[in-house]
Enzyme design. Sequence first.
Site, PDB file in Angstrom:
ATOM      1  N   LYS A 266      -0.421   5.163  -6.728  1.00  0.00           N
ATOM      2  CA  LYS A 266      -1.633   5.417  -7.060  1.00  0.00           C
ATOM      3  C   LYS A 266      -1.681   6.425  -8.064  1.00  0.00           C
ATOM      4  O   LYS A 266      -2.395   6.211  -9.158  1.00  0.00           O
ATOM      5  CB  LYS A 266      -2.685   5.698  -5.934  1.00  0.00           C
ATOM      6  CG  LYS A 266      -2.936   4.779  -4.654  1.00  0.00           C
ATOM      7  CD  LYS A 266      -3.801   3.656  -5.400  1.00  0.00           C
ATOM      8  CE  LYS A 266      -3.842   2.582  -4.292  1.00  0.00           C
ATOM      9  NZ  LYS A 266      -4.536   1.558  -4.706  1.00  0.00           N
TER      10      LYS A 266
ATOM     11  N   GLU B 133     -13.362   5.631  -5.680  1.00  0.00           N
ATOM     12  CA  GLU B 133     -13.683   5.173  -4.369  1.00  0.00           C
ATOM     13  C   GLU B 133     -12.202   5.329  -3.595  1.00  0.00           C
ATOM     14  O   GLU B 133     -11.494   5.183  -4.322  1.00  0.00           O
ATOM     15  CB  GLU B 133     -13.913   3.753  -4.354  1.00  0.00           C
ATOM     16  CG  GLU B 133     -13.226   2.630  -4.592  1.00  0.00           C
ATOM     17  CD  GLU B 133     -12.134   2.780  -6.037  1.00  0.00           C
ATOM     18  OE1 GLU B 133     -12.808   3.170  -7.017  1.00  0.00           O
ATOM     19  OE2 GLU B 133     -11.000   2.298  -6.147  1.00  0.00           O
TER      20      GLU B 133
ATOM     21  N   SER C 205       5.479   0.847  -1.764  1.00  0.00           N
ATOM     22  CA  SER C 205       4.240   1.409  -2.589  1.00  0.00           C
ATOM     23  C   SER C 205       3.803   2.971  -2.311  1.00  0.00           C
ATOM     24  O   SER C 205       3.466   3.585  -2.991  1.00  0.00           O
ATOM     25  CB  SER C 205       2.965   0.741  -2.566  1.00  0.00           C
ATOM     26  OG  SER C 205       2.847   0.447  -1.165  1.00  0.00           O
TER      27      SER C 205
END
Lengths: 401, 273
Positions: free
Chosen positions: A91, A113, A380
Site C-alpha cells: 500500500k 478509506e 502483498s
Amino acid sequence: MTVNTADELGRFGHFGGRFVPETLMAALTELEEAYREALADDLFQAQLRKLLQEYSGRPTPLTLAEGLTKEAGGARIYLKREDLNHTGAHKINNTLGQGLLAKRMGKQKLIAETGAGQHGVASATVAALLGMECKVFMGEEDVRRQKLNVFRMELLGAEVIPVTSGSRTLKDATNEAIRHWVSHVEDTFYLIGSVVGPHPYPEMVRNFQRVIGDETRAQLLEKEGRLPDDVVACVGGGSNAIGMFTAFLEDESVRLHGVEAAGEGLETRKHAATLTKGSHGVIHGSLTYLLQDEFGQVTPAHSISAGLDYPGVGPEHAHLKERGRVRYTTAEDGEALEAIRLLCRTEGILPALESAHAVAEAVKIAGEKSHDDIVVICLSGRGDKDVESIRQGLEGMQDAD
Amino acid sequence: MRIKKAFQEEARRRLIPFITAGDPDFETTLELVGLLDEERVTAIELGVPYSDPLADGPVIQAASARALEQGMNLPRVLELAEAARNRGVTTPLVLFSYYNPILRYGSEVLMTRAAQVGIDGMIIPDLPWEEGRELSRQAAEQRVDLIPLVAPTSRERIQRIVSDAKGFVYCVSSLGTTGVRSDFDQKVDAFLDTVREASPVPIAVGFGISRRKHVDRFLEHADAAVVGSALIRMAEQRKDALTDADRREDALEEIRQFVRELADERSVSVYRT
C-alpha cells in the site's frame, strides 16, 4: 497486449469512467491534470524514487521459496516480498505517490478509506512524513476487527473516523470518505487505496503500483534468465495484482492469475468473488463488476480478510477478465488459513490473510507443474495485523474437524 | 410537457418536495404524493431507495434504508407513480435514482416504462454530463426530461451542462451531501444567477433547504426550491401515526401545514417564457 491507458472518459474498454456527483467533477479534472504533469516531471519522479528506496526499502526482494516449492512438489515458487515494505504491505507504494502529488497540488488535508487498516496506516504514515493532516474513514466492524491498526494510525497522528452506515465495512468507509470529499473538495485530497474509484484513480494507482511487477520481471530475468510461467496475486480492489500484472501483460507466455476471496464458499452468499460471481454495475464512481441483487442494490461482501471484503473490483480487472488476459479464480477462508500455516512452517514467513489467498492458489498451480517451471506469488503484505483473526479462524477449523 | 407547464403556471407553490418512495410504506408515499398534488407544488421528486446513496446525508440515507426494508425497488416505484396517476395526480413527477438501479433495469426499457406510467423527468445524482449522453438521448426519445445537476464547483462546466437542458436545471446550493443547513454562503447567489442566465429552462435549487426563510431567499435567484430532508424528517417523526388508519389524517394535515408554510400558492417568481 499493450499497457492499458484509460481513454478520454477514463475507460478501460467498457469499464471505468466517472460516475460521481457533479460537485466532484472539477476536482477530478484538476487531479488528472496535476497527475499528468507530475508523471512528466523528472523532479517528481526522482523524489518518488528516492522515497521508495530510502524510506520504504525498495526494491523488495524476490525470494526463492525452497520449502514451499518442496511442499507443493512441482514448479519452483518465488515470492515477491511486498511484505518487507515499510508499514508491511504494498500500500505504501501508492500512498507515497499520491501524498507527493497532494503536496505538489498544495493540498494539506488527506482523507483515506481503509478496510484492514493497511491503507489507513500507509496514508497516516505518509501524512506524518510529509507534514499533512490525515483523516481515515473505517467501518465500525473493521475498527473492531483491527484494533491494533486503529491505534497505529492514531499514534501516527491521524484521526480515525468509525463509519456506522450500511454494512460498516470497506464499502461504507469509501462511501463516507466520498461524502466527506464532496463537502471539503476545495482543500482536501482523497487518497484512494486501490485501483478503484472514478478516473483517474484506477490508472493512477496502477501506475504507482506497477513498480511491483517491473522489479519482479527484472529480478527474475537476472536470477533465472527468463520470465515466469505463472504469476499469482490476490484481488480485492486489485491494486497489488494490477501492480504485479502490468509488467507482464505483453508477455503472452506468462499466465496471470487473480485470486478473489470465496469466503465461506461461492455457493453461499458469504463471499467477495466479484469477478467470478458478480455482474456489470457502478460502484464508487466506476463501471465495473459488482456484487448486487436483481434490482441493482449492492450486496454485502464477506471474507475473513478485511482487505478483500469488498463488493466491487478495479475496472481494469473487469477489462482484463473480458479480454481473457487474466484468469480469475477464488480461494475460500479455510484455504487461506491453511496457506498461512503452510507458509509459516515451510518458509518462516507470516503472510497477510489477503496474500494467503494467492499462496493457496499458487501451491495448487505449482503442484501440477515440473521443476523447470516458475511460479511467482505477489506476497502483498505481512500477517502481523491478522494474528488474532488467524488464531480464531484456525481454532474454528479445528472445532469443525 | 407537464414540467414546462407547471413552471409557467402562476398558481403553484415554487416548491419541489423530495420524498423517498416506500418510506414508511407504499401506501403512505401514495398519500403524500396526493397531498403534495393538492397543494399544487411545482413538481414532486420520487426518490428510489438505494443501498449506497453517496450524495445523501444521514436523513435520506436512513429513509432509503427503511424503504429498502419495506421491499421498495425501482419497478415498485414505477408502479407507485402509475398508481398516483390513476388517482388523478397531475403534478409533474420526477424520478430521483442513483445510476446503478437504472443500469440494472436497462435504461432504454426504463425510459419507455417511465413515460407509460407518467414520469416526466429523471434526476441521476451520480451520472454527470459526460457519462449521461446516451441516456439523455434515450430519455428525449420518450419525452422524459433528464434533469442535469450543476454545483458551485462546476464553473466553466455550467455552459456545456445547461446548454441543451430539458425540464429544469437542478442547482446544488452548496458543497456536501443532502441535509438541513442553517445558513448558505452568499456566493451561491452569483452562482444561481450565472446558471439562470445560461439556462434555456427554469432552474431549481436544492440541498439544505428546510425553512420559509431559505425558500424566500432562493426564490429571488431561482424558479423553485427543492425540500427533501426536512420533509422526510417530518414524516419520520410521524411514522407511527402515518401508518395508523385512525391517526393518519392528523399527521398528513401537519405535513400539509409545513408545505403551506414553506411557500405560498400564488408565487412571485413565475418563469418568464
